[in-house]
Design a protein around this motif. Structure first.
Motif, PDB file in Angstrom:
ATOM      1  N   GLY A  89       8.852  -5.891   1.669  1.00 41.51           N
ATOM      2  CA  GLY A  89       7.929  -5.728   1.823  1.00 41.51           C
ATOM      3  C   GLY A  89       6.867  -6.929   2.642  1.00 41.51           C
ATOM      4  O   GLY A  89       6.486  -7.264   3.361  1.00 41.51           O
ATOM      5  N   LEU A  90       7.646  -8.112   2.514  1.00 44.65           N
ATOM      6  CA  LEU A  90       7.344  -9.176   3.318  1.00 44.65           C
ATOM      7  C   LEU A  90       7.873  -9.862   4.495  1.00 44.65           C
ATOM      8  O   LEU A  90       7.005  -9.454   5.681  1.00 44.65           O
ATOM      9  N   ALA A  91       9.020  -9.031   4.618  1.00 45.52           N
ATOM     10  CA  ALA A  91       8.910  -8.918   6.533  1.00 45.52           C
ATOM     11  C   ALA A  91       8.905  -7.567   6.850  1.00 45.52           C
ATOM     12  O   ALA A  91       8.640  -7.895   7.568  1.00 45.52           O
ATOM     13  N   ALA A  92       7.796  -6.891   6.011  1.00 46.47           N
ATOM     14  CA  ALA A  92       6.969  -5.321   6.722  1.00 46.47           C
ATOM     15  C   ALA A  92       5.632  -6.090   7.652  1.00 46.47           C
ATOM     16  O   ALA A  92       5.502  -5.866   8.594  1.00 46.47           O
ATOM     17  N   VAL A  93       5.338  -7.417   6.563  1.00 46.91           N
ATOM     18  CA  VAL A  93       3.992  -7.335   6.690  1.00 46.91           C
ATOM     19  C   VAL A  93       4.150  -8.758   7.772  1.00 46.91           C
ATOM     20  O   VAL A  93       3.207  -8.970   8.865  1.00 46.91           O
ATOM     21  N   GLY A  94       5.572  -9.488   8.082  1.00 45.34           N
ATOM     22  CA  GLY A  94       6.066 -10.227   9.037  1.00 45.34           C
ATOM     23  C   GLY A  94       6.032  -9.496  10.726  1.00 45.34           C
ATOM     24  O   GLY A  94       5.183 -10.075  11.457  1.00 45.34           O
ATOM     25  N   GLN A  95       6.690  -8.499  10.356  1.00 46.37           N
ATOM     26  CA  GLN A  95       6.197  -7.674  11.852  1.00 46.37           C
ATOM     27  C   GLN A  95       5.025  -6.910  12.008  1.00 46.37           C
ATOM     28  O   GLN A  95       4.765  -6.592  13.231  1.00 46.37           O
ATOM     29  N   ALA A  96       4.488  -6.617  10.702  1.00 46.95           N
ATOM     30  CA  ALA A  96       2.905  -6.075  11.313  1.00 46.95           C
ATOM     31  C   ALA A  96       1.656  -7.456  12.011  1.00 46.95           C
ATOM     32  O   ALA A  96       1.214  -6.674  12.103  1.00 46.95           O
ATOM     33  N   LEU A  97       2.418  -8.778  11.661  1.00 51.07           N
ATOM     34  CA  LEU A  97       1.375  -9.587  12.252  1.00 51.07           C
ATOM     35  C   LEU A  97       1.848 -10.475  12.836  1.00 51.07           C
ATOM     36  O   LEU A  97       1.442 -11.577  13.662  1.00 51.07           O
ATOM     37  N   GLY A  98       3.128  -9.744  14.111  1.00 51.96           N
ATOM     38  CA  GLY A  98       3.707 -10.665  14.651  1.00 51.96           C
ATOM     39  C   GLY A  98       4.570 -12.153  14.624  1.00 51.96           C
ATOM     40  O   GLY A  98       4.809 -12.776  15.947  1.00 51.96           O
ATOM     41  N   LEU A  99       4.668 -12.042  13.215  1.00 47.95           N
ATOM     42  CA  LEU A  99       5.385 -13.050  13.185  1.00 47.95           C
ATOM     43  C   LEU A  99       6.913 -13.533  14.182  1.00 47.95           C
ATOM     44  O   LEU A  99       7.819 -12.958  13.822  1.00 47.95           O
ATOM     45  N   PRO A 100       7.247 -14.617  14.417  1.00 47.76           N
ATOM     46  CA  PRO A 100       8.281 -14.714  15.298  1.00 47.76           C
ATOM     47  C   PRO A 100       9.676 -14.983  14.153  1.00 47.76           C
ATOM     48  O   PRO A 100      10.431 -16.453  14.412  1.00 47.76           O
ATOM     49  N   VAL A 139       1.843 -14.601   4.506  1.00 47.72           N
ATOM     50  CA  VAL A 139       1.429 -14.398   3.007  1.00 47.72           C
ATOM     51  C   VAL A 139       0.177 -14.505   2.318  1.00 47.72           C
ATOM     52  O   VAL A 139       0.222 -13.413   1.515  1.00 47.72           O
ATOM     53  N   LEU A 140      -1.091 -14.296   3.105  1.00 48.69           N
ATOM     54  CA  LEU A 140      -2.269 -13.849   2.413  1.00 48.69           C
ATOM     55  C   LEU A 140      -2.352 -12.416   2.431  1.00 48.69           C
ATOM     56  O   LEU A 140      -2.545 -11.710   1.526  1.00 48.69           O
ATOM     57  N   ALA A 141      -1.419 -11.957   3.921  1.00 44.51           N
ATOM     58  CA  ALA A 141      -1.715 -10.447   3.329  1.00 44.51           C
ATOM     59  C   ALA A 141      -1.290  -9.600   3.090  1.00 44.51           C
ATOM     60  O   ALA A 141      -1.541  -8.527   2.190  1.00 44.51           O
ATOM     61  N   TYR A 142       0.244 -10.716   2.498  1.00 41.93           N
ATOM     62  CA  TYR A 142       1.244 -10.042   1.578  1.00 41.93           C
ATOM     63  C   TYR A 142       0.789  -9.901   0.408  1.00 41.93           C
ATOM     64  O   TYR A 142       1.401  -8.799  -0.484  1.00 41.93           O
ATOM     65  N   ARG A 143      -0.017 -11.109   0.033  1.00 38.40           N
ATOM     66  CA  ARG A 143      -0.229 -10.649  -1.495  1.00 38.40           C
ATOM     67  C   ARG A 143      -1.731 -10.171  -1.875  1.00 38.40           C
ATOM     68  O   ARG A 143      -1.989 -10.063  -3.018  1.00 38.40           O
ATOM     69  N   ILE A 144      -2.422 -10.107  -0.852  1.00 41.58           N
ATOM     70  CA  ILE A 144      -3.493  -8.414  -1.025  1.00 41.58           C
ATOM     71  C   ILE A 144      -2.259  -7.338  -1.054  1.00 41.58           C
ATOM     72  O   ILE A 144      -3.100  -6.848  -2.282  1.00 41.58           O
ATOM     73  N   ILE A 145      -0.867  -7.187  -0.363  1.00 46.97           N
ATOM     74  CA  ILE A 145      -0.973  -5.510  -0.382  1.00 46.97           C
ATOM     75  C   ILE A 145      -0.369  -6.184  -1.407  1.00 46.97           C
ATOM     76  O   ILE A 145       0.032  -4.944  -2.951  1.00 46.97           O
ATOM     77  N   THR A 146       0.615  -7.459  -2.239  1.00 47.48           N
ATOM     78  CA  THR A 146       1.422  -7.113  -3.421  1.00 47.48           C
ATOM     79  C   THR A 146       0.697  -7.142  -4.758  1.00 47.48           C
ATOM     80  O   THR A 146       1.198  -6.508  -5.858  1.00 47.48           O
ATOM     81  N   VAL A 147       0.064  -8.023  -4.682  1.00 49.29           N
ATOM     82  CA  VAL A 147      -1.367  -8.650  -6.440  1.00 49.29           C
ATOM     83  C   VAL A 147      -2.402  -7.618  -6.166  1.00 49.29           C
ATOM     84  O   VAL A 147      -2.812  -7.533  -7.409  1.00 49.29           O
ATOM     85  N   TRP A 148      -3.691  -8.243  -5.280  1.00 50.38           N
ATOM     86  CA  TRP A 148      -4.896  -7.980  -5.195  1.00 50.38           C
ATOM     87  C   TRP A 148      -5.116  -6.076  -4.987  1.00 50.38           C
ATOM     88  O   TRP A 148      -5.955  -5.631  -6.163  1.00 50.38           O
ATOM     89  N   LEU A 149      -4.473  -5.490  -4.266  1.00 51.16           N
ATOM     90  CA  LEU A 149      -4.712  -3.857  -4.441  1.00 51.16           C
ATOM     91  C   LEU A 149      -4.311  -3.591  -6.326  1.00 51.16           C
ATOM     92  O   LEU A 149      -4.896  -2.365  -6.078  1.00 51.16           O
ATOM     93  N   PRO A 150      -2.960  -3.234  -5.677  1.00 54.48           N
ATOM     94  CA  PRO A 150      -2.874  -2.796  -7.605  1.00 54.48           C
ATOM     95  C   PRO A 150      -3.267  -3.414  -9.136  1.00 54.48           C
ATOM     96  O   PRO A 150      -3.632  -2.918  -9.994  1.00 54.48           O
ATOM     97  N   LEU A 151      -4.332  -4.456  -8.461  1.00 61.02           N
ATOM     98  CA  LEU A 151      -4.543  -5.216  -9.242  1.00 61.02           C
ATOM     99  C   LEU A 151      -5.497  -4.408 -10.676  1.00 61.02           C
ATOM    100  O   LEU A 151      -5.345  -4.258 -11.426  1.00 61.02           O
ATOM    101  N   LEU A 152      -6.214  -4.016  -9.767  1.00 62.38           N
ATOM    102  CA  LEU A 152      -7.530  -2.716 -10.597  1.00 62.38           C
ATOM    103  C   LEU A 152      -7.226  -1.735 -11.010  1.00 62.38           C
ATOM    104  O   LEU A 152      -6.432  -1.516 -12.088  1.00 62.38           O
TER     105      LEU A 152
END
Length: 338
Positions: free
Chosen positions: A248-259, A310-323
């Motif tokens: 999941g973190l690697a996918a978010v890295g690809q989504a945001l163009g992390l080199p 990291v912030l985008a990854y934590r939104i997907i894994t923590v904040w969106l499923p939290l409620l």
């Protein structure tokens, strides 16, 4: 023999309303408010945590708006698979069969509890309660929980070591800790181990309780490993869980163009989560973000992009499923599943 008759002034039957009024009020109303409070408590905690981290939420959603959506969908799918992997591992750690749908729902709810309480305590409490409701004795459920935690830790550390052997240059480990921090850290860990050993040897009750638990846990682990299906579920789920998280973190890295190479991102994720495993913060909120950012920078990523990932990854894994997880937790409490 004469039979004494009751006086005519006494009624033969008491009305239902009169009987209920004469009994203590707590017998009719004492349990309802407690269960209602337990159902609403997760939602209240979600609101408190969201307000405390509103700046992080705003920044994370801002980064998601500029990301590549196919990779974000892949990260979301990997996150969903972590709950399946956790369910498989939980079942593999216990010989007794658990209801599958309720087990999966419990893992989803346990994830929310884990982010609202100190790391590991929320999920452990939810799963212990679930196994108790399913009729598992406390000794066996505690043993299954310990086996789950042990297998997951061994798998996470084993994956990290294997990837470091294959990719020795993936991570500059010297940048993960400040200069001169290794010595005090080792001293602190050694001191904690010595204190634990001293308590175990000197306090008889603690020693007896620990040895009794170890006997039960070893017996349960032996029973699990005599069943190939349970052993495969235990270890397969234990290795799959951190792999899905790293994916999941690697996918978010690809989504945001992390080199940074995706496998190097996986190494960074495993190193960061191992480093913060003993930090008693709710769900690792705060400590995990910091460790992940440092690890991604150590893997070669720019600091600004690493922070966005990291912030985008934590939104997907923590904040969106939290409620939804908190709502599921409340529903499971109300339905007496936990």
């Amino acid at each position: 023999m004469t039979v004494e008759r009751l006086p005519h002034s006494l009624p033969r039957r008491l009305p239902v309303r009169t009987l209920r009024d004469r009994l203590p009020v707590r017998s009719f109303r004492g349990r309802l408010p407690v269960r209602q409070v337990l159902c609403l408590l997760p939602l209240a905690l979600v609101a408190v945590v969201a307000v405390q981290h509103r700046a992080v939420l705003a920044a994370g959603f801002g980064h998601l708006a500029s990301a590549k959506w196919p990779w974000l969908l892949a990260a979301t799918a990997a996150t969903c698979m972590t709950w399946v992997a956790a369910s498989v591992t939980r079942q593999g750690a216990l010989v007794q069969r658990l209801p599958r749908r309720r087990l999966l729902a419990t893992q989803f709810a346990a994830g929310a509890a884990n982010h609202l309480l100190p790391t590991g305590l929320g999920a452990s409490a939810v799963n212990l309660r679930f196994m108790t409701v399913c009729g598992v004795p406390l000794a066996r459920s505690s043993s299954a929980l310990a086996l789950y935690l042990l297998a997951e830790s061994v798998a996470r550390v084993g994956l990290l070591l294997a990837l470091l052997i294959v990719f020795p240059d993936a991570l500059r480990l010297g940048e993960l800790l400040p200069e001169g921090a290794v010595g005090p850290l080792l001293l602190a860990v050694g001191g904690a181990v010595l204190v634990a050993v001293a308590v175990l040897l000197l306090v008889r009750r603690v020693r007896a309780a620990v040895f009794a638990f170890l006997r039960t846990a070893l017996g349960e682990a032996r029973s699990v490993h005599t069943r190939p299906a349970r052993a495969l579920a235990l270890w397969g789920g234990s290795f799959s869980f951190p792999l899905f998280q790293a994916a999941g973190l690697a996918a978010v890295g690809q989504a945001l163009g992390l080199p940074v190479h995706p496998l190097h991102i996986a190494v960074a994720y495993l190193a960061a989560t191992v480093a913060v495993a003993l930090v008693p913060t709710p769900g690792g909120i705060g400590s995990v973000e910091a460790a992940l950012i440092v690890a991604l920078v150590a893997a070669g990523g720019p600091a600004a992009q690493a922070t966005a990932v990291v912030l985008a990854y934590r939104i997907i894994t923590v904040w969106l499923p939290l409620l939804p997880g908190a709502l599921t937790l409340g529903a499971l409490v109300r339905l007496k599943v936990i």
